[in-house]
Design a protein around this motif. Structure first.
Motif, PDB file in Angstrom:
ATOM      1  N   THR A 204      -7.037  14.305 -13.494  1.00  0.00           N
ATOM      2  CA  THR A 204      -7.120  14.302 -14.462  1.00  0.00           C
ATOM      3  C   THR A 204      -5.432  15.113 -13.897  1.00  0.00           C
ATOM      4  N   ASP A 205      -4.871  15.389 -12.721  1.00  0.00           N
ATOM      5  CA  ASP A 205      -3.776  16.472 -12.160  1.00  0.00           C
ATOM      6  C   ASP A 205      -3.036  15.122 -11.466  1.00  0.00           C
ATOM      7  N   LYS A 206      -2.008  14.803 -12.332  1.00  0.00           N
ATOM      8  CA  LYS A 206      -1.102  14.024 -11.307  1.00  0.00           C
ATOM      9  C   LYS A 206      -0.689  14.759  -9.284  1.00  0.00           C
ATOM     10  N   ASP A 207      -0.683  15.958 -10.337  1.00  0.00           N
ATOM     11  CA  ASP A 207      -0.037  16.310  -8.693  1.00  0.00           C
ATOM     12  C   ASP A 207      -1.109  16.658  -7.286  1.00  0.00           C
ATOM     13  N   VAL A 208      -2.103  16.462  -7.768  1.00  0.00           N
ATOM     14  CA  VAL A 208      -3.275  16.846  -6.778  1.00  0.00           C
ATOM     15  C   VAL A 208      -3.547  15.278  -6.414  1.00  0.00           C
ATOM     16  N   ALA A 209      -3.488  13.943  -7.254  1.00  0.00           N
ATOM     17  CA  ALA A 209      -3.003  12.604  -6.567  1.00  0.00           C
ATOM     18  C   ALA A 209      -2.787  12.630  -5.892  1.00  0.00           C
ATOM     19  N   LEU A 210      -1.108  12.880  -6.350  1.00  0.00           N
ATOM     20  CA  LEU A 210       0.380  12.977  -5.091  1.00  0.00           C
ATOM     21  C   LEU A 210       0.407  13.719  -3.677  1.00  0.00           C
ATOM     22  N   TYR A 211      -0.644  14.333  -4.172  1.00  0.00           N
ATOM     23  CA  TYR A 211      -0.785  14.883  -2.514  1.00  0.00           C
ATOM     24  C   TYR A 211      -1.574  14.484  -2.031  1.00  0.00           C
ATOM     25  N   PHE A 212      -3.294  13.734  -2.224  1.00  0.00           N
ATOM     26  CA  PHE A 212      -3.738  12.527  -1.491  1.00  0.00           C
ATOM     27  C   PHE A 212      -2.696  11.746  -1.492  1.00  0.00           C
ATOM     28  N   ALA A 213      -1.878  11.069  -1.870  1.00  0.00           N
ATOM     29  CA  ALA A 213      -0.974   9.513  -1.441  1.00  0.00           C
ATOM     30  C   ALA A 213       0.323  10.211  -0.676  1.00  0.00           C
ATOM     31  N   CYS A 214       0.126  11.105  -0.826  1.00  0.00           N
ATOM     32  CA  CYS A 214       1.135  11.871   0.479  1.00  0.00           C
ATOM     33  C   CYS A 214       0.588  12.906   1.748  1.00  0.00           C
ATOM     34  N   SER A 215      -1.018  13.023   2.115  1.00  0.00           N
ATOM     35  CA  SER A 215      -1.065  13.631   3.093  1.00  0.00           C
ATOM     36  C   SER A 215      -0.944  13.052   4.131  1.00  0.00           C
ATOM     37  N   GLY A 216      -1.446  11.910   4.399  1.00  0.00           N
ATOM     38  CA  GLY A 216      -1.641  11.381   5.254  1.00  0.00           C
ATOM     39  C   GLY A 216      -1.119   9.862   5.415  1.00  0.00           C
ATOM     40  N   ASN A 217      -1.327   9.262   6.993  1.00  0.00           N
ATOM     41  CA  ASN A 217      -0.733   7.782   7.439  1.00  0.00           C
ATOM     42  C   ASN A 217       0.898   8.694   6.761  1.00  0.00           C
ATOM     43  N   MET A 218       1.697   9.041   7.701  1.00  0.00           N
ATOM     44  CA  MET A 218       2.876   9.227   7.362  1.00  0.00           C
ATOM     45  C   MET A 218       3.120   8.476   7.178  1.00  0.00           C
ATOM     46  N   ASP A 219       2.883   7.264   7.943  1.00  0.00           N
ATOM     47  CA  ASP A 219       3.833   6.419   8.713  1.00  0.00           C
ATOM     48  C   ASP A 219       3.914   5.256   8.213  1.00  0.00           C
ATOM     49  N   LYS A 220       2.752   5.439   6.783  1.00  0.00           N
ATOM     50  CA  LYS A 220       2.892   4.139   5.947  1.00  0.00           C
ATOM     51  C   LYS A 220       3.526   4.161   4.718  1.00  0.00           C
ATOM     52  N   ASP A 221       3.422   3.848   3.381  1.00  0.00           N
ATOM     53  CA  ASP A 221       3.999   4.365   1.836  1.00  0.00           C
ATOM     54  C   ASP A 221       1.998   4.646   1.605  1.00  0.00           C
ATOM     55  N   GLY A 222       2.485   5.117   0.268  1.00  0.00           N
ATOM     56  CA  GLY A 222       1.431   6.211  -0.340  1.00  0.00           C
ATOM     57  C   GLY A 222       0.883   4.903  -1.361  1.00  0.00           C
ATOM     58  N   ALA A 223       0.200   5.714  -1.973  1.00  0.00           N
ATOM     59  CA  ALA A 223       0.020   4.706  -3.515  1.00  0.00           C
ATOM     60  C   ALA A 223      -0.591   5.871  -5.174  1.00  0.00           C
ATOM     61  N   LEU A 224      -0.178   6.331  -5.627  1.00  0.00           N
ATOM     62  CA  LEU A 224      -0.809   7.206  -6.908  1.00  0.00           C
ATOM     63  C   LEU A 224      -1.222   6.082  -8.128  1.00  0.00           C
ATOM     64  N   PHE A 225      -1.843   5.969  -8.384  1.00  0.00           N
ATOM     65  CA  PHE A 225      -3.411   5.060  -9.206  1.00  0.00           C
ATOM     66  C   PHE A 225      -2.851   5.625 -10.143  1.00  0.00           C
ATOM     67  N   MET A 226      -2.509   5.018 -12.076  1.00  0.00           N
ATOM     68  CA  MET A 226      -3.320   5.729 -12.771  1.00  0.00           C
ATOM     69  C   MET A 226      -3.815   4.213 -13.602  1.00  0.00           C
ATOM     70  N   TRP A 227      -4.870   4.840 -15.112  1.00  0.00           N
ATOM     71  CA  TRP A 227      -5.861   4.395 -15.383  1.00  0.00           C
ATOM     72  C   TRP A 227      -6.357   4.873 -16.175  1.00  0.00           C
ATOM     73  N   CYS A 228      -6.196   4.282 -17.814  1.00  0.00           N
ATOM     74  CA  CYS A 228      -7.225   4.535 -18.970  1.00  0.00           C
ATOM     75  C   CYS A 228      -7.773   4.008 -19.006  1.00  0.00           C
TER      76      CYS A 228
END
Length: 293
Positions: A110-134
């Motif tokens: 439920t915390d977008k900052d936590v999701a952002l961390y996992f979207a950015c913390s690996g595969n630094m040579d690739k684009d990441g993704a943040l998903f939202m779903w209600c």
């Protein structure tokens, strides 16, 4: 694509700046009027219709359950686990998911900052993704969560009927008998979500037994199963529902988590990952904090 467009469709949004993320989230919540009252009349914050987030460090990855990468069957994974606490089955699977190996649970937060961390913390040579779903979530202690978690105990890979599962559930969970006096009454309820799954929010007790889950403000999507034959209207009504057969250890990620209405995928360019991680670190969102042993 531009920023979030106010419509009931899957959207994939490529951002240019970090500030775009908060604007997209705000527009999304405004459009869906989130959070708002959920399944219970007392407006408990834990089960409100709300936005859930998931981060993946490679935007090309599909959302999938981690059990698909595990080398063991679910019942073997459960048998091998030596619990550190007196935990119920849901808590046990949640602990295995966070500290040991894959399960049919899919991590959300439920915390977008936590999701952002996992979207950015690996595969630094690739684009990441943040998903939202209600989604209007279920509580982990509800009978629905009991049923889907109970699937891991079933020691067969063959098909079984909904009626068989109903009888197992009624025998193991006496409180469910207060709502469903007969297995036939439970069959329709089971079919209504077994082919789809649902989001489940853990209790505070669950979080106290699982520090990673607590710090990540975690919750789980509990995947449904594959049925032997596609379900139709007749197959769902009580007099026929029990005859439906399914594969208990199959894992079906719902269509809604592929490109369904309400799902938004924010693509984060690799060039922004370092900036986002530095910003999160200032908030205390780090690997050491989120992935504590």
């Amino acid at each position: 694509m531009s920023l979030y467009e106010k419509k009931l469709e899957y959207q994939e949004i490529h951002i240019d700046t970090v500030g775009d993320i908060d604007k997209i989230i705000a527009d999304y919540n405004c459009f869906y009027n989130l959070p708002r009252q959920g399944r219970t009349a007392d407006d408990d914050p834990s089960d409100r219709l709300q936005t859930f987030f998931r981060g993946q460090s490679d935007e090309s990855w599909k959302i999938r359950a981690s059990i698909e990468d595990a080398k063991e069957q679910e019942y073997d994974i459960l048998a091998d686990y030596k619990p550190k606490h007196d935990m119920n089955l849901f808590d046990t699977i949640a602990y295995i998911q966070h500290y040991q190996t894959g399960t049919r649970f899919i991590d959300f937060t439920t915390d977008k900052d936590v999701a952002l961390y996992f979207a950015c913390s690996g595969n630094m040579d690739k684009d990441g993704a943040l998903f939202m779903w209600c989604y209007p979530p279920h509580k982990a202690e509800w009978y629905t969560a009991c049923i889907l978690t109970e699937l891991v105990r079933i020691k067969t890979d063959s098909v079984m009927s909904v009626q068989d599962l109903s009888e197992i559930i009624l025998g193991k969970y006496p409180k469910i008998n207060d709502t469903f006096k007969e297995a036939i009454d439970l069959n329709t309820a089971i079919v209504s979500f077994l082919d789809h799954g649902f989001m489940a929010v853990p209790s505070e007790t669950t979080k106290e037994n699982n520090l990673r889950l607590k710090r990540q403000n975690g919750c789980f999507y509990l995947c449904g199963v594959k049925f032997e034959h596609p379900l139709d209207g007749v197959a769902r009504i009580s007099s026929h529902a029990g005859y439906n057969k399914f594969y208990p250890h199959s894992v079906q990620v719902p269509e809604g988590l592929k490109n369904g209405n309400g799902l938004v995928k924010i693509v984060i360019s690799k060039e922004l990952k370092k900036e986002i991680l530095e910003s999160l670190e200032k908030k205390g969102i780090t690997k050491e904090y989120l992935l504590v042993d």
